[in-house]
Each structure stands twice: as structure tokens, then as C-alpha cells.
Scaffold this motif. Structure first.
Motif, PDB file in Angstrom:
ATOM      1  N   ARG A   1     -37.137 -41.917-110.053  1.00 54.21           N
ATOM      2  CA  ARG A   1     -37.262 -43.283-110.562  1.00 54.21           C
ATOM      3  C   ARG A   1     -36.753 -44.293-109.533  1.00 54.21           C
ATOM      4  O   ARG A   1     -37.381 -45.335-109.300  1.00 54.21           O
ATOM      5  N   LEU A   2     -35.622 -43.996-108.912  1.00 51.67           N
ATOM      6  CA  LEU A   2     -35.048 -44.881-107.902  1.00 51.67           C
ATOM      7  C   LEU A   2     -36.022 -45.134-106.750  1.00 51.67           C
ATOM      8  O   LEU A   2     -36.146 -46.260-106.261  1.00 51.67           O
ATOM      9  N   ALA A   3     -36.725 -44.086-106.338  1.00 51.50           N
ATOM     10  CA  ALA A   3     -37.621 -44.198-105.187  1.00 51.50           C
ATOM     11  C   ALA A   3     -38.850 -45.052-105.465  1.00 51.50           C
ATOM     12  O   ALA A   3     -39.452 -45.597-104.530  1.00 51.50           O
ATOM     13  N   ARG A   4     -39.245 -45.191-106.722  1.00 44.85           N
ATOM     14  CA  ARG A   4     -40.517 -45.840-107.043  1.00 44.85           C
ATOM     15  C   ARG A   4     -40.367 -47.180-107.768  1.00 44.85           C
ATOM     16  O   ARG A   4     -41.358 -47.893-107.949  1.00 44.85           O
ATOM     17  N   THR A   5     -39.151 -47.547-108.187  1.00 46.40           N
ATOM     18  CA  THR A   5     -38.972 -48.708-109.060  1.00 46.40           C
ATOM     19  C   THR A   5     -38.333 -49.861-108.312  1.00 46.40           C
ATOM     20  O   THR A   5     -37.332 -49.672-107.614  1.00 46.40           O
ATOM     21  N   PRO A   6     -38.878 -51.075-108.427  1.00 44.94           N
ATOM     22  CA  PRO A   6     -38.275 -52.229-107.747  1.00 44.94           C
ATOM     23  C   PRO A   6     -36.807 -52.412-108.148  1.00 44.94           C
ATOM     24  O   PRO A   6     -36.439 -52.200-109.301  1.00 44.94           O
ATOM     25  N   TRP A   7     -35.996 -52.824-107.182  1.00 45.01           N
ATOM     26  CA  TRP A   7     -34.552 -52.943-107.404  1.00 45.01           C
ATOM     27  C   TRP A   7     -34.261 -54.006-108.458  1.00 45.01           C
ATOM     28  O   TRP A   7     -34.792 -55.111-108.426  1.00 45.01           O
ATOM     29  N   LEU A   8     -33.399 -53.633-109.390  1.00 49.24           N
ATOM     30  CA  LEU A   8     -32.938 -54.540-110.434  1.00 49.24           C
ATOM     31  C   LEU A   8     -31.428 -54.663-110.297  1.00 49.24           C
ATOM     32  O   LEU A   8     -30.771 -53.756-109.768  1.00 49.24           O
TER      33      LEU A   8
END
Length: 312
Positions: free
Chosen positions: A32-39
Motif C-alpha cells: 500500500r505504501l508503495a502505490r498510495t500518494p503520501w498523506l
């Protein structure tokens, strides 16, 4: 919620399985970390409790979106893509390397991108996933009891979250430290965090603690605590926080951790587990907010109730 609804989850009895589950959650979380824009505060990387176990929610990948679920009821890893594709494999005794390989195959079958960082975070002496070939046990009964406890805790955390109109995090699981957490924010900037969290980039820690927080959570055990417990801390900790008297009386301040601790067993065996836990959450937050002079007390409110809009 009756006392009997809160399962017994002694850490020592399932320590090895818990360690394995922690590492499996890291692999899933890193996808999930690798594919999701930083929040903000790394909220984009966490996992969420669900009726089945732990879910990534929808990850932007492949045909549009992919969801991964650690099914702790039927003991499977489930992958679903928005185009209808499904894939999965059984959670059982295996190595971390095998889990990592199986998950890459699953994501590839769903049309996703099976690439993520190769090593665990926030654990002592991390071994790269692909090199961690030791066979790990899988106690399915212990995992099921942990899942039941996690859901009961998440429900209390979610209710606590409704009593604050200011900025507050979701109720989510940080796979690095393997804790379920909920956090409130004062809105003020915090001093720059010194960093130093094992095998976690300081830039990540400093962004996570960029603003003042009062945070509470639940650990199944590990990380210096050999029993399941609840915690609460403030960053930065205001003067007078450590010696403050906190309810319930079963709670205490752990100098080494720098946090208030409430043993899960004290909650589980209480006549009112949810009530005791809510008391801990409310009292530690109020103590932190009072001592730090948070200017958000007008954002506190009664806990939310179904079908009752807030009075504005």
C-alpha cells in the motif's frame, strides 16, 4: 459488551505467531505504501480493522484499484481488483520469504505492481523479506482471538474519536510497530522530532510528529512490553504529564516507554471493559490537553450517536 466478549490473548502463548503476523502485515502494508500518494502523518500506509481481519482499503494500482485483506477469520490472504479479478492463498505455517513470494504472485494475478521495499521497519535486527526463510508457526486460534480483541478495541477507539470535532486520525493499524492507534491534534506545530526510531527514516518520523498530538493505542505485546496493553502519550509531553494521576487506577506511567500503560488484562476482566478503556482514553487526553494548554477545548463534544446530528 460483556466481560466474556473480550478474549484472553496472553502474548507469551502466541509470541512467535504474533511476530510472524506482524511481518506479514509489514509486507502487505509496504505494498500500500508503495502505490498510495503520501498523506499526512503516514496515514496513507496504514491498515484498517475489518470484519474479516485487516485491510489495505483500495490501493490505486492495476486496473484502477486493488484491495488486500489479511483474513484472520478464515485465515487467508485475499486480493480483489475492481475489474472483478480475485486471488488468494492460505495463511498457515510458512516463512516470511514464502509469504512475500506468494503475495507478489497474487498481485501479479490481479494485474497489479508487485514491487515494494524489501526489508521490515521498526523491528530489531531486520532480515530482508526474501532472506527470512525460517519456518514460522501459525496458531489460528490465537490469531482469531486477537482479531476479536482488535475489533472490540477498534469500536471503543472509534466511539472515542467522535467526541472531538478537531483534527483526528482514523482508527488504524501501523504495521511498523504493529499497534492500533487513534490520535488527536492541537493544531499547533511541534518541536522537530529527534528521530532515532529503529530502521525508520527520520524524515518519516518528523513528518508524523510535525504537530502536537495526544495519541492512544493498543499493542498485542512486544517492543519492550511482554503483555497486551493500551498506551497513551503526548508529543511533546508537557511538564507534569508523567506524574499525573490517571484513571483507571490500573494504569501507570512507564518511564522507559514515556507513555501511560493500561494492561489489556485489567480491561478484559473488568465488569465494564469498554467503560474502563474509554475512561483511560478520555483521562489521558484531558490531562495532556490541560497541561499543554491546548486551545481546542471548544472542539470537544459528547460522543456521537446514530442518527443524531451535531448541534452547531
Amino acid at each position: 459488551m460483556k466481560t466474556t466478549d473480550w478474549p484472553d490473548i496472553p502474548y507469551g502463548a502466541w509470541r512467535d505467531t504474533c511476530d510472524a503476523l506482524h511481518l506479514y502485515a509489514q509486507v502487505v502494508g509496504k505494498y500500500r505504501l508503495a502505490r498510495t500518494p503520501w498523506l499526512c502523518h503516514s496515514w496513507h500506509a496504514t491498515l484498517y480493522p475489518s470484519a474479516l481481519g485487516l485491510t489495505t482499503g483500495l490501493v490505486p494500482d492495476g486496473p484502477g484499484g486493488i484491495e488486500l485483506i489479511l483474513d484472520l477469520v478464515e485465515h487467508r490472504v485475499i486480493g480483489a481488483a475492481n475489474n472483478g479479478r480475485r486471488a488468494g492463498f492460505k495463511l498457515a505455517s510458512m516463512s516470511v520469504a514464502q509469504f512475500d513470494t506468494e503475495l507478489r504472485i497474487l498481485i501479479n494475478e490481479l494485474g497489479g505492481t508487485p514491487h515494494w521495499h524489501w526489508s521490515p521497519n521498526e523491528v530489531a535486527a531486520p532480515v530482508p523479506f526474501a532472506e527470512d526463510t525460517a519456518q514460522r508457526p501459525y496458531d489460528a486460534d490465537a490469531v482469531s482471538r486477537f482479531h476479536r480483541a482488535l475489533i472490540l478495541v477498534a469500536l471503543v477507539f472509534a466511539e472515542f474519536r467522535t467526541a472531538f470535532l478537531g483534527k483526528a486520525s482514523p482508527v488504524h493499524l501501523f504495521w511498523g510497530s504493529f499497534d492500533l492507534a487513534v490520535t488527536r491534534f492541537s493544531g499547533r506545530r511541534a518541536p522537530i522530532h529527534p528521530g532515532g526510531v529503529p530502521f525508520l527514516p527520520d524524515a518519516v518520523t518528523r513528518e508524523a510528529y510535525s504537530h502536537e498530538v495526544s495519541s492512544a493505542g493498543f499493542w498485542p505485546g512486544g517492543g519492550g512490553v511482554d503483555y497486551p496493553c493500551f498506551y497513551s502519550y503526548a508529543y511533546p509531553a508537557p511538564p507534569g504529564f508523567a506524574p499525573a494521576r490517571i484513571q483507571p487506577s490500573a494504569a501507570h506511567y512507564d518511564v522507559t516507554l514515556g507513555e501511560f500503560i493500561l494492561p489489556y488484562e485489567a480491561v478484559r476482566t473488568s465488569p465494564d471493559p469498554a467503560g474502563m478503556l474509554m475512561s483511560f482514553l478520555q483521562d489521558t487526553y484531558r490531562t495532556a490537553a490541560d497541561l499543554a494548554n491546548w486551545d481546542v477545548r471548544n472542539l470537544e463534544c459528547q460522543v456521537g450517536r446514530p442518527l443524531r446530528p451535531r448541534q452547531i
